[in-house]
Motif scaffolding. Structure first.
Motif, PDB file in Angstrom:
ATOM      1  N   SER A 159       0.820  -1.221   0.000  1.00 33.58           N
ATOM      2  CA  SER A 159       0.000   0.000   0.000  1.00 33.58           C
ATOM      3  C   SER A 159       0.849   1.264   0.000  1.00 33.58           C
TER       4      SER A 159
ATOM      5  N   SER B 160      -7.170   0.689  -1.836  1.00 34.17           N
ATOM      6  CA  SER B 160      -7.971  -0.272  -2.591  1.00 34.17           C
ATOM      7  C   SER B 160      -7.534  -0.312  -4.058  1.00 34.17           C
TER       8      SER B 160
ATOM      9  N   GLY C 195      -7.265  -5.988   1.445  1.00 35.73           N
ATOM     10  CA  GLY C 195      -8.422  -5.922   0.536  1.00 35.73           C
ATOM     11  C   GLY C 195      -9.686  -5.681   1.347  1.00 35.73           C
ATOM     12  N   THR C 196     -10.330  -4.539   1.145  1.00 34.04           N
ATOM     13  CA  THR C 196     -11.514  -4.204   1.933  1.00 34.04           C
ATOM     14  C   THR C 196     -12.662  -5.165   1.614  1.00 34.04           C
TER      15      THR C 196
ATOM     16  N   ILE D 149     -13.930  -4.373  -1.807  1.00 33.37           N
ATOM     17  CA  ILE D 149     -13.101  -4.903  -2.905  1.00 33.37           C
ATOM     18  C   ILE D 149     -13.371  -6.400  -3.074  1.00 33.37           C
TER      19      ILE D 149
END
Lengths: 394, 379
Positions: free
Chosen positions: A133, A139, A375-376, A379
């Protein structure tokens, strides 16, 4: 089968002789977890246990022996696992190298990289962190901007990573960088391995709503990385990143602290804290919330069991890691909120004289990140919509 | 046993899917409703189900059944759920058979089980007395009379009660209302003097009757199991029914889901397929996960019944609660995502919502099973 029984007997004897008594006690503090690496501060017993297990490759039982692994079959690895459980042996080594980089190295690394890095991971000599990230790439990870400029014999790396877990304690980093800014964003990414002690690398810790955290910001200022540290081909880093994220999601979704193996855990706490009245929980409103949660937790645990059984039988559900990650982390957030409710105003303590006071509130707050990191939830729902449901435009 | 289908079970699934899709599709269900069919299902289809071994799926082989077990019964029920097939599968093949296997004497088993497998005798469970399921709530009385008992009481929501040949009646021989002890099960001929029934037309167009027992004389030989010990047998009958209803609701959920996903790929609004909208994509993806969870819980309950697992009741409640919750969500979302057309009677999606509602209420909804689960887990 007879061979397996012989293996079991030998393994049992070796573990009995080699697992220090201190390594057979439950893990209660962060310091009890052995991460290895050049900067590790280990107790004598931790060091001994890691070295002995690492020496046999049993920190990574199923990796090939030529790369420092145990070279065990699946069945033998299961025997080792059950024999370790039998004596309540702690895991000798926790490591992003084992869980994340190793599988990717085995699949995408060249021979020299495998020979160089895998044995050191297996023995706990080098601790790895993950540089994914960035402040502008969460995302939308593929929009990352950390650049690696081709300078002939080396890459010149400049940029910033964020949410780098344990960057301040790690020896090396596996890092996504942009080697070609002129092509579509997914196609210009490469996967680099480099030493965190390289000139130009610096880190600073991030404090979370839950307090101190292992997360860091990591800065690269004209870091020179030898060309041979490129894993896979230049511009193919995104494939490796996705492969690795799949492992990470399965790990997060399926771990005991999130989804799997916790049926009855919340109600046990509720029984202790609230008590029973005429054989049912004395708080009937909360009881309904708890049982609804436990129904889901149990059905989720059964789903983990079923997909494992189906995988063994050669069947499978698509986008499995996304489903497990999404559902498992949402469940864990629900679980932590319920535990806060069960503990009422006691759960609000942030600091107190007793041991462990404030832990619950911190764990609750930390759990809010479960559905963001790796990864949310959103997502992962996108991935299910695209890969399984094949919805248009997803 | 692993949570994965064996090759034999996969064959049963294929044959059940093919059978109900061609022999008892949703159009048959619609026809039965539109013609206000007196039986409520097609007897010829039931005869074919007997030939296929479906009617005798739980009947042991020595009594002429297929003896395939509960996982297989669940696969048949799932196919029934997908096609909304009307048949006395639950009332007779699941509840009737389980009653006889769990509580019947060898004479009773020899007399009735072969007839069930052949599709020649229909059963109905007359247990519930109140609108909210509560199996210990039994006020129907059985008082000693002659060489047997005399039954008095009223039973509601008796599935297939108006066409059944034999009623399985829960009556109180001792104790107070809601005592688990003192309940006795009886096999009652539906044509016996004093038995009357009134068919109720239900929201899902399935059969249910209100059965009145007025001084019905039954023989001592028609007691099922021990006098006063009927509750344990009743629980076994209900747990088999609950697990099989979970399977039927899984079929309802998955078919409703498939129809909805198809619709998202077909329907244009704002110049694009509505499936491109993330507001719908995320709900669809969430629903996908929920259906997978319902499938796992349901399979576990059926496996537990086949293995005679101590926790069979626990898993039956888990499956009934979870599959019911998911069926509600799947059919609610189905109608909503279909928009206006989903509200029309011409379109099938509404039938799925109606069946989901009725199946949820049958033998306990999530509130009932949540409470039961919590009690079984000690809170």
């Amino acid at each position: 089968m007879a061979d397996l029984e012989t293996f079991r007997a030998e393994t049992r004897a070796w573990l009995e002789a080699n697992c220090p008594a201190e390594m057979r006690t439950p893990i209660t503090r962060d310091a009890d977890v052995c991460w290895g690496g050049r900067k590790a501060k280990l107790s004598e017993a931790q060091r001994l246990w890691m070295d002995r297990m690492g020496g046999r490759g049993w920190t990574v039982p199923e990796w090939p022996a030529e790369y420092g692994g145990g070279g065990l079959s699946k069945d033998e690895a299961k025997v080792l696992d059950s024999e370790m459980r039998r004596i309540k042996a702690r895991s000798p080594l926790s490591s992003f190298g084992i869980w994340m980089l190793g599988p990717a190295l085995l699949k995408y690394g060249n021979e020299a990289q495998k020979k160089e890095h895998l044995p050191k991971i297996a023995r706990g000599e080098i601790r790895w962190c993950q540089g994914y990230s960035e402040p502008g790439a969460g995302s939308d990870l593929a929009s990352l901007r950390t650049s690696a400029e081709d300078k002939g014999d080396h890459y010149l790396v400049n940029g910033q990573k964020v949410w780098t877990s344990y960057a301040d304690k790690a020896d090396w980093i596996f890092c996504l960088v942009r080697t070609d800014p002129s092509v579509a964003k997914h196609l210009g990414i490469s996967f680099l391995l480099f030493d965190m002690a390289s000139p130009g690398v610096s880190t600073s810790p991030i404090k979370l709503i839950s307090g101190a955290s292992p997360f860091c910001q990591t800065f690269f200022d004209n870091v020179q990385v030898p060309k041979e540290n490129l894993m896979g081909q230049a511009g193919k880093g995104w494939d490796i990143a996705k492969y690795l994220l799949t492992h990470e999601r399965e790990m997060i979704g399926g771990s005991d602290s999130t989804g799997g193996g916790m049926q009855g855990g919340v109600s046990q706490v509720a029984r202790r804290q609230i008590g029973l009245d005429a054989a049912i929980l004395a708080d009937t409103g909360l009881r309904t919330d708890i049982v609804r949660h436990e129904i889901n937790a149990w059905a989720f645990a059964l789903t983990m069991e079923r997909v494992k059984d189906e995988a063994k039988a050669g069947q499978g559900v698509g986008a499995l890691s996304s489903m497990l990650k999404y559902y498992g982390t949402e469940l864990n957030k629900d679980r932590m909120q319920l535990l806060m409710s069960i503990n009422g105003s006691d759960g609000l303590t942030w600091e107190g004289p007793g041991e462990g006071e404030g832990d619950l509130a911190r764990h609750w707050l930390r759990s809010r990140a479960n559905s963001i990191e790796g990864g949310t939830s959103e997502i992962n729902l996108n991935i299910i919509a695209k890969r399984v449901l094949e919805l248009p435009g997803a | 046993m692993a949570l994965v289908l064996t090759d034999d079970q996969k064959m049963i699934r294929e044959s059940a899917d093919g059978f109900f899709k061609t022999e008892a599709p949703v159009s048959q269900h619609r026809h039965l409703r539109d013609t206000a069919d007196a039986t409520g299902f097609d007897r010829a289809t039931w005869a074919k189900m007997a030939e296929m071994g479906f009617a005798g799926v739980l009947v042991p082989e020595e009594y002429g059944g297929a003896g395939f077990g509960h996982v297989a019964a669940g696969l048949i029920m799932e196919a029934i759920g997908r096609n909304l097939s009307a048949a006395p599968m639950l009332s007779t093949a699941v509840l009737g058979t389980t009653a006889l296997v769990a509580g019947g004497s060898s004479e009773q088993q020899a007399k009735y089980l072969p007839l069930i497998a052949e599709g020649k005798r229909l059963f109905a469970l007359a247990a519930d007395e109140a609108a909210r399921h509560n199996p210990a709530h039994v006020t129907t009385t059985a008082t000693p009379s002659g060489n047997g008992f005399r039954l008095n009481g009223v039973k509601g929501f008796v599935l297939d009660g108006h066409v059944a040949d034999t009623l399985i009646v829960a009556a109180r021989t001792s104790g107070e209302d809601k005592d688990k002890d003192g309940i006795t099960l009886f096999l009652v001929d539906a044509k016996a003097a004093g038995v009357s029934n009134e068919r109720r037309s239900m929201v899902d167009s399935r059969n249910a009757a209100r059965v009145t027992l007025a001084d019905v004389q039954v023989d001592g030989a028609d007691v099922l199991g021990a006098v006063g010990g009927g509750f344990a047998i009743l629980e076994k009958i209900l747990d088999a029914g609950r697990a099989c209803l979970a399977a039927e609701m899984l079929g309802v959920s998955s078919e409703s889901f498939v129809k909805t996903i198809d619709y998202l790929k077909q329907r244009d609004q704002f110049g694009q397929k509505i499936g491109t909208f993330q507001a719908l994509q995320h709900r669809a993806a969430h629903l996908f996960c929920e259906v997978e969870l319902a499938r796992s819980a349901t399979l576990r309950a059926l496996v537990a019944l086949d293995e005679k697992d101590d926790r069979a009741s626990l898993f039956a409640s888990l499956a009934k609660a979870k599959s019911g919750e998911v069926a509600k969500l799947a059919t609610n979302e189905g109608v909503q995502m279909h928009g206006g057309i989903g509200m029309t009677d011409d379109f099938d999606i509404g039938f799925y919502m109606k069946r989901a509602r009725a199946a949820q209420e049958t033998f306990g909804d999530i509130a009932f099973h949540g409470d039961r689960l919590a009690r079984l887990m000690g809170y």
